[in-house]
Structures are given as C-alpha cells and as structure tokens.
Design an enzyme around this catalytic site. Structure first.
Site, PDB file in Angstrom:
ATOM      1  N   CYS A   1       1.069  -1.343  -0.115  1.00 41.27           N
ATOM      2  CA  CYS A   1      -0.020  -0.066  -0.153  1.00 41.27           C
ATOM      3  C   CYS A   1       0.759   1.482   0.132  1.00 41.27           C
ATOM      4  CB  CYS A   1      -0.914   0.242   1.296  1.00 41.27           C
ATOM      5  SG  CYS A   1      -2.354   1.167   0.809  1.00 41.27           S
TER       6      CYS A   1
ATOM      7  N   GLU B   1      -2.277  -9.363   4.060  1.00 46.19           N
ATOM      8  CA  GLU B   1      -2.150  -9.731   5.288  1.00 46.19           C
ATOM      9  C   GLU B   1      -3.652  -9.882   5.843  1.00 46.19           C
ATOM     10  OE1 GLU B   1      -1.633  -5.069   5.606  1.00 46.19           O
ATOM     11  OE2 GLU B   1      -1.314  -6.904   4.176  1.00 46.19           O
TER      12      GLU B   1
ATOM     13  N   HIS C   1      -3.822  -5.357   0.290  1.00 47.46           N
ATOM     14  CA  HIS C   1      -3.369  -5.880   1.575  1.00 47.46           C
ATOM     15  C   HIS C   1      -3.500  -7.134   1.527  1.00 47.46           C
ATOM     16  CE1 HIS C   1      -2.879  -2.008   3.733  1.00 47.46           C
ATOM     17  NE2 HIS C   1      -3.674  -1.397   3.004  1.00 47.46           N
TER      18      HIS C   1
ATOM     19  N   SER D   1       0.920 -12.921  38.643  1.00 42.82           N
ATOM     20  CA  SER D   1      -0.504 -12.402  38.686  1.00 42.82           C
ATOM     21  C   SER D   1      -1.483 -13.535  38.674  1.00 42.82           C
ATOM     22  CB  SER D   1      -0.658 -11.606  37.578  1.00 42.82           C
ATOM     23  OG  SER D   1      -0.880 -11.980  36.385  1.00 42.82           O
ATOM     24  N   GLY D   2      -1.242 -14.613  38.315  1.00 42.10           N
ATOM     25  CA  GLY D   2      -2.079 -15.823  37.889  1.00 42.10           C
ATOM     26  C   GLY D   2      -2.554 -15.776  36.315  1.00 42.10           C
ATOM     27  N   GLY D   3      -2.122 -14.604  35.558  1.00 41.01           N
ATOM     28  CA  GLY D   3      -2.358 -14.692  34.243  1.00 41.01           C
ATOM     29  C   GLY D   3      -1.409 -15.430  33.366  1.00 41.01           C
ATOM     30  N   VAL D   4      -1.838 -15.334  31.973  1.00 42.05           N
ATOM     31  CA  VAL D   4      -0.837 -16.341  30.954  1.00 42.05           C
ATOM     32  C   VAL D   4       0.550 -15.705  30.724  1.00 42.05           C
ATOM     33  CG1 VAL D   4      -0.811 -16.952  28.652  1.00 42.05           C
ATOM     34  CG2 VAL D   4      -3.060 -16.645  29.660  1.00 42.05           C
ATOM     35  N   ASP D   5       0.738 -14.506  30.710  1.00 42.26           N
ATOM     36  CA  ASP D   5       2.018 -14.063  30.407  1.00 42.26           C
ATOM     37  C   ASP D   5       3.041 -14.331  31.564  1.00 42.26           C
ATOM     38  OD1 ASP D   5       0.818 -13.166  28.049  1.00 42.26           O
ATOM     39  OD2 ASP D   5       0.406 -11.003  28.731  1.00 42.26           O
ATOM     40  N   SER D   6       2.833 -13.787  32.794  1.00 46.59           N
ATOM     41  CA  SER D   6       3.765 -14.164  34.071  1.00 46.59           C
ATOM     42  C   SER D   6       3.848 -15.382  34.196  1.00 46.59           C
ATOM     43  CB  SER D   6       3.165 -13.098  34.883  1.00 46.59           C
ATOM     44  OG  SER D   6       2.194 -13.872  35.802  1.00 46.59           O
TER      45      SER D   6
END
Length: 508
Positions: A78, A168, A166, A220-225
């Site tokens: 583009c 993508e 585009h 934190s109990g979250g996915v990332d940490s």
C-alpha cells in the site's frame, strides 16, 4: 535465527503483517519507519507497511534507507508501494474515489514466484486514497483490478515487490499464499521458528544470561507472567523466587486456587495476603485514576518489602509481551493517555535490579502456544485477560470489602455459567461490573432497594478494539436470575452492548 524486518509507517494492519509472517514459522520484528536499517546474515527480507498518510504530505513518512540498495528482497504494501513508485520515477496521485473494500485482482504475470500456486483471478482487500498512476520506468506490471491498473509491480534492477492491496487481511483470499511465496520462494526462509524451537533457544539463552543469579518475579495468575516464570524456572530452577500478592481484588477464591496451581507446577512461590492493606488504602477513593495509583503504590510497597528479604537477587522477571514493546515506541510520537495501563506494578529504580523478559518477542496467541508446549494447565492458558487492579476498576465508586464480596460472587456465577454452556472460549474477556446505584425491586412480597451489576462480554484479538458478544437471551436470563437469587444485595442485572471504540473494555 533468520528474520524479516517490518518497517511501520503507521498502518492499522502492521501487527497483522507480523502475525501472518509468524504463522509461516518465520521470526519477524516491527520497527518504526525512522529506525536505522541494521543488516546481518539473519535478515532475509524487509516489509514496508501501509500508512494513513499520503506520499504528498509535507511530513510524509519515509525510511532512512534506500530499499533498492539493500541487496535483499523487499515487499512494499500500500503506502510502501506508493512511496517506492513516487521516489523512483513513477507517479502517485489521488484516486478518483477512496478505494476501501473488496476487489477482484487479475494477475498479469502468472509465472512470477510471488504468485506461485495462486489463481489468476482472486479477491483482495483495498484501503487507500492515493493510486499509483504510472509505474517507475524499471518496473514490471504484475497485477491489476478493474479500478486499479497498477495493483502490483516488481522492479527489474532490485528484488523489490510492491502491492497496492493488503495480503495480510483475511478478505484477501490468497494473501497467506502470497506471503508464503515471498518468505519461502523469494527470501528463501526455512520456516524453523516453532514453539519447540523458541522454548529450546530461550531456555539456553536464559541459562547463559542468568547463570547462578537469583531472579525475583511477581506473578498475577495470568498467562504472560505464568509462561515467563516457567521458562525462567526451566533455566535456573530454585533460583527463581516468585511472589503472588493478594490485593483483595482478585476473583472469587482465585488467590487460593492460583497459589495451589503454582505450587503444583513446582514453582518456588510465596503467597502474601495483603487484602486489608489495599482496602485501607482505598477507603474514600472514588476517582478511577486515583484508585489505580493507590493499588499500584501499595503493590510496589508490598513487593519491595518481600524483595528486600532476598537481598542477593540481581534480576527482576517480567511477563512483558511484544505488543507492550511495540506500543512503547509510537510511530507518531506519544499517544494520548486514555487511562493508566491495567498492569500496575513497576519497581523503584533504586532497587537496581536488571530486567529479564523472556516473552518480549511474542504476541499473546504465541504465548499461549508456547505455554501449551511447556505443558502448562489449559485452565491457566485459556483464562480471560484480567486487569492488574482487578475488581478495583470493576467497582465504580468506592471499593469496600462488602462490594468486593458481592461482585466476586456475581462474577463467579457469570463465568461459571459461560463455561457450563460452552460459551467461555467463544468470548475473549468477560466479567461483571458493580454500579454505584440502587434500584427498587420486589422479592416475594417485600420491596427491595439494592445494587445493580452490569455484565460485560467482548470478542477481540489483542484488546485494541473489541465488539460486544451477542450472548443468547436465554443464557442471559439464566445468569440474571441466578445472580439475583444467590447474591444478597443485588436485585438488578444489565448487559453492556458497547464496543471499543467508542467505549473501553473496562468501565474504569
């Protein structure tokens, strides 16, 4: 490790380009357009993104390098295609009308590697205000549409390939194949960047970087940490010291459940219940930003006190992911602050801890795949996102233990019923919000004057935009009646049907 460099001119689709490349098991990095080009043997190709700008704008973005002199393949999309045309003898001008939406592409160069294995006619997605009216003298026309003659071209004197459309976005039906051809046929990428390979290389890198040093990390109990902690633990074992702080604003029974899960996973973790300390700090505070600041400050104080007991720790582990890194470097400069970031924390500089972020090259969906490769419990990997300040920003007005208890029960009923009705995984994020209003109701023969909760369920990819989910009426009726019957103090339930934008996902 082979990689592709994406130079971002401000397109709304830039992160999507990166996702499509990584789906082909090729590593890529996004850099602002003004970044220096640093080439080594690992760089196999370059992508120039689209942009909301025009090449004729006085401050039109342009890279600091000449794509024709890089010596490696370049795919310009583009705005990138228009910029290359305009700076190499072509002509770019305003389209007769802004072209936005589906178009039928007719490939003129059927034998070109870029279109290998693709239909001669295919649907593509256009989104541009300018058009390439004339190609550069050294260019070969590759494809056209009914309204866009120069929809794709290649340069003869350099491996530069340019697209007005585009590839993508999913509306370009064979866009994935085109990106595959660019990566594999033209850039000669081998596609070896897999979750297994990421885990192996990351653990080896962490072992080398950390050695016998101790790392402290707040979970934190979250996915990332969680995924970050497991990766670090695989590298240094018991030298990772994790802390899980209960701020009193977690979901129903979440502190005990998550702490048990972490210990079952073999993490070296210490739980700290600081609920009363947070409640005391939040007394009388109603402003959302002030609540965030109080929660963040107390979190830092509690974490710092715990960290000080481990005086020989040299590193701070964090679950930073790639969107956090990208968004910290704006293409157009600092963005307007809508509200403070949900992930409260950040430690004082005088702690002098070096930071280790093993996930800072991954998108959220990639983190989940890596977590699955590590054998982490799907219940943790598939958890809905949850804000750092927790229920503190889902209680409008003052936060009190009584309000937290009511909201925890209502939220738990909502989430459990989503799971029971096989709807939980169809929703990106869901939760209940406590409203600081009372309404009249009737229970039995008695008049009630009790609280209201709002239910929120959205579908999103990365949280930047979100649509409300049209949950079945029968399901919402079940949730409402269950909450009202089981949670003392609530007599009315409403459903939030606002999308982001203009609303935000969280109410505060």
């Amino acid at each position: 490790m082979e990689k592709i460099l994406i130079f971002d001119f401000g397109s709304q689709y830039t992160q999507l380009i990166a996702r499509r490349i990584r789906e082909q098991h090729v590593y890529c990095e996004i850099h602002p357009f003004y970044s220096d080009l640093i080439l080594d043997d690992s760089v196999k190709g370059i992508v120039l993104s689209g942009s909301p700008a025009s090449v004729h704008d006085q401050d039109a973005p342009q890279p600091k390098f000449n794509p024709l002199q890089c010596g490696i393949p370049v795919l310009a999309i583009c705005y990138g295609a228009q910029w290359i045309a305009s700076t190499n003898g072509g002509n770019v001008g305003k389209s007769a009308h802004r072209e936005y939406g589906r178009a039928q592409l007719q490939i003129a160069a059927a034998d070109h590697l870029l279109f290998d294995g693709m239909d001669l006619k295919q649907q593509v997605w256009m989104s541009h205000g300018d058009s390439i009216l004339e190609l550069p003298p050294q260019a070969q026309l590759l494809a056209s549409t009914d309204s866009v003659k120069n929809a794709a071209y290649a340069l003869h004197e350099a491996p530069v390939f340019a697209l007005q459309f585009h590839p993508e976005v999913t509306h370009s039906t064979e866009g994935k194949q085109l990106i595959h051809n660019f990566l594999r046929r033209i850039c000669k990428c081998t596609g070896t960047w897999t979750p297994d390979a990421f885990v192996e290389s990351t653990v080896a890198e962490l072992k080398k970087k950390l050695g016998n040093d101790r790392v402290i990390m707040g979970l934190s109990g979250g996915v990332d940490s969680t995924v970050a902690a497991v990766l670090i633990q695989k590298a240094i074992g018991e030298n990772l010291h994790c802390i899980f702080i209960n701020n009193g604003l977690l979901r129903h029974q979440e502190y005990d459940r998550v702490l048990h899960a972490y210990r079952y996973m073999g993490l070296n973790i210490r739980g700290i219940d600081a609920s009363d300390r947070f409640y005391e700090g939040l007394k009388g505070v109603e402003d959302p930003e002030k609540k965030r600041k109080v929660i963040g400050r107390i979190f830092v104080e509690v974490f710092e006190e715990a960290a000080s007991e481990l005086q020989d720790a040299r590193w701070l582990g964090q679950g930073t992911i790639y969107p956090d890194v990208i968004e910290s470097v704006s293409v157009k400069g600092p963005s307007v602050t809508i509200k403070s970031h949900h992930n409260v924390g950040g430690l004082p500089e005088d702690m002098k801890l070096k930071v280790v972020e093993p996930l800072n090259t991954l998108f959220k969906d990639e983190v989940r795949v890596v977590g699955a490769t590590l054998g982490i419990d799907p219940d943790i990997l598939n958890r809905h996102p949850f804000p750092g300040p927790g229920l503190g920003i889902r209680i409008l007005g003052e936060v009190t233990p009584e309000r937290v208890a009511m909201l925890q029960q209502a939220d738990d009923i909502f989430l459990q019923l989503l799971k029971d009705h096989q709807l939980y995984e169809q929703v990106w994020q869901a939760g209940a919000i406590f409203l600081p209003v009372r309404s009249v109701g009737v229970m039995g023969d008695e008049r009630t004057y009790e609280h209201v909760v709002a239910l929120r369920a959205v579908q999103s990819v990365d949280g930047m935009t979100a649509d409300w989910v049209p949950l079945p009426y029968e399901f919402l009726a079940t949730v409402s009646s269950t909450i009202i019957n089981q949670v003392k103090g609530i007599n009315r339930v409403v459903y939030d049907i606002s999308s982001k934008p203009p609303a935000t996902i969280e109410w505060e």
